[in-house]
Design a protein around this motif. Structure first.
Motif, PDB file in Angstrom:
ATOM      1  N   ASN A  26     -10.235  24.028   7.132  1.00 59.63           N
ATOM      2  CA  ASN A  26     -11.357  23.116   6.822  1.00 59.63           C
ATOM      3  C   ASN A  26     -11.070  21.678   7.245  1.00 59.63           C
ATOM      4  O   ASN A  26     -11.482  20.738   6.570  1.00 59.63           O
ATOM      5  CB  ASN A  26     -11.705  23.169   5.332  1.00 59.63           C
ATOM      6  CG  ASN A  26     -13.011  23.894   5.104  1.00 59.63           C
ATOM      7  OD1 ASN A  26     -13.526  24.552   5.997  1.00 59.63           O
ATOM      8  ND2 ASN A  26     -13.541  23.780   3.912  1.00 59.63           N
ATOM      9  N   GLU A  46     -19.695  11.621   6.842  1.00 57.35           N
ATOM     10  CA  GLU A  46     -20.671  12.149   5.883  1.00 57.35           C
ATOM     11  C   GLU A  46     -22.101  11.838   6.314  1.00 57.35           C
ATOM     12  O   GLU A  46     -22.997  12.660   6.151  1.00 57.35           O
ATOM     13  CB  GLU A  46     -20.389  11.598   4.482  1.00 57.35           C
ATOM     14  CG  GLU A  46     -19.137  12.193   3.866  1.00 57.35           C
ATOM     15  CD  GLU A  46     -18.852  11.693   2.458  1.00 57.35           C
ATOM     16  OE1 GLU A  46     -19.402  10.638   2.062  1.00 57.35           O
ATOM     17  OE2 GLU A  46     -18.056  12.343   1.765  1.00 57.35           O
ATOM     18  N   LYS A  52     -19.583  16.950   3.081  1.00 55.34           N
ATOM     19  CA  LYS A  52     -18.813  16.286   2.031  1.00 55.34           C
ATOM     20  C   LYS A  52     -17.352  16.231   2.466  1.00 55.34           C
ATOM     21  O   LYS A  52     -16.739  17.260   2.734  1.00 55.34           O
ATOM     22  CB  LYS A  52     -18.936  17.071   0.720  1.00 55.34           C
ATOM     23  CG  LYS A  52     -18.196  16.451  -0.449  1.00 55.34           C
ATOM     24  CD  LYS A  52     -18.974  15.289  -1.043  1.00 55.34           C
ATOM     25  CE  LYS A  52     -18.266  14.725  -2.259  1.00 55.34           C
ATOM     26  NZ  LYS A  52     -17.423  13.573  -1.931  1.00 55.34           N
ATOM     27  N   THR A  54     -13.426  15.407   1.673  1.00 56.91           N
ATOM     28  CA  THR A  54     -12.520  15.296   0.526  1.00 56.91           C
ATOM     29  C   THR A  54     -11.327  14.406   0.827  1.00 56.91           C
ATOM     30  O   THR A  54     -10.786  13.786  -0.077  1.00 56.91           O
ATOM     31  CB  THR A  54     -12.015  16.675   0.085  1.00 56.91           C
ATOM     32  OG1 THR A  54     -11.377  17.310   1.185  1.00 56.91           O
ATOM     33  CG2 THR A  54     -13.159  17.539  -0.405  1.00 56.91           C
ATOM     34  N   THR A  84     -10.576  16.224   6.170  1.00 62.88           N
ATOM     35  CA  THR A  84     -10.634  17.465   5.409  1.00 62.88           C
ATOM     36  C   THR A  84     -12.002  17.565   4.743  1.00 62.88           C
ATOM     37  O   THR A  84     -12.428  16.636   4.053  1.00 62.88           O
ATOM     38  CB  THR A  84      -9.523  17.503   4.342  1.00 62.88           C
ATOM     39  OG1 THR A  84      -8.269  17.274   4.975  1.00 62.88           O
ATOM     40  CG2 THR A  84      -9.502  18.841   3.632  1.00 62.88           C
ATOM     41  N   ALA A  86     -14.972  19.580   2.302  1.00 61.77           N
ATOM     42  CA  ALA A  86     -15.064  20.358   1.064  1.00 61.77           C
ATOM     43  C   ALA A  86     -15.247  21.834   1.409  1.00 61.77           C
ATOM     44  O   ALA A  86     -15.668  22.177   2.514  1.00 61.77           O
ATOM     45  CB  ALA A  86     -16.231  19.864   0.222  1.00 61.77           C
ATOM     46  N   ASP A  87     -14.914  22.709   0.462  1.00 61.14           N
ATOM     47  CA  ASP A  87     -15.049  24.146   0.685  1.00 61.14           C
ATOM     48  C   ASP A  87     -16.493  24.506   1.021  1.00 61.14           C
ATOM     49  O   ASP A  87     -17.430  24.005   0.409  1.00 61.14           O
ATOM     50  CB  ASP A  87     -14.607  24.918  -0.566  1.00 61.14           C
ATOM     51  CG  ASP A  87     -13.099  24.872  -0.752  1.00 61.14           C
ATOM     52  OD1 ASP A  87     -12.393  24.630   0.252  1.00 61.14           O
ATOM     53  OD2 ASP A  87     -12.633  25.088  -1.884  1.00 61.14           O
ATOM     54  N   GLN A  89     -18.078  23.725   3.717  1.00 58.65           N
ATOM     55  CA  GLN A  89     -18.640  22.789   4.690  1.00 58.65           C
ATOM     56  C   GLN A  89     -17.997  23.045   6.056  1.00 58.65           C
ATOM     57  O   GLN A  89     -16.843  23.482   6.135  1.00 58.65           O
ATOM     58  CB  GLN A  89     -18.350  21.348   4.266  1.00 58.65           C
ATOM     59  CG  GLN A  89     -18.821  20.989   2.892  1.00 58.65           C
ATOM     60  CD  GLN A  89     -20.266  20.561   2.855  1.00 58.65           C
ATOM     61  OE1 GLN A  89     -20.747  19.927   3.771  1.00 58.65           O
ATOM     62  NE2 GLN A  89     -20.968  20.915   1.806  1.00 58.65           N
TER      63      GLN A  89
END
Length: 97
Positions: A26, A46, A52, A54, A84, A86-87, A89
């Motif tokens: 990711n 973003e 998103k 992180t 990095t 977000a999960d 994405q």
């Protein structure tokens, strides 16, 4: 409406073997402006890609000395950002903006 300054922060995506391996975790790698800060990079990613972020890790690769036809030249310094996401994405760097 995206801010036009975001386009100045992100220079280009980095498409290498190493960055392709990072995409499985990711992460996406971009060349960014030398003066760009981590909060600016996060805001630009973003806003431009609607994802998103992180974490943002940055590194500066110093320019190498190269020879071309016997003349010595200096490559420019390049700042990279490993972003990095977000999960769940993802960013498809092959399509472009």
């Amino acid at each position: 409406m995206t801010d036009l300054r975001h386009y100045d922060v992100i220079v280009s995506p980095v498409i290498t073997e190493k960055s392709t391996m990072a995409s499985e975790a990711n992460q996406v790698v971009f060349n960014v402006a030398r003066k760009a800060t981590k909060p600016e990079i996060k805001a630009a990613i973003e806003a431009l890609f609607s994802v998103k972020v992180t974490a943002v890790n940055t590194l500066v690769r110093k320019g190498k000395v190269k020879r071309f036809r016997g003349t010595i030249g200096q490559q420019s310094d390049v700042k990279k950002a490993v972003v990095t996401l977000a999960d769940g994405q993802s960013i498809d760097v092959a399509t472009g903006l």
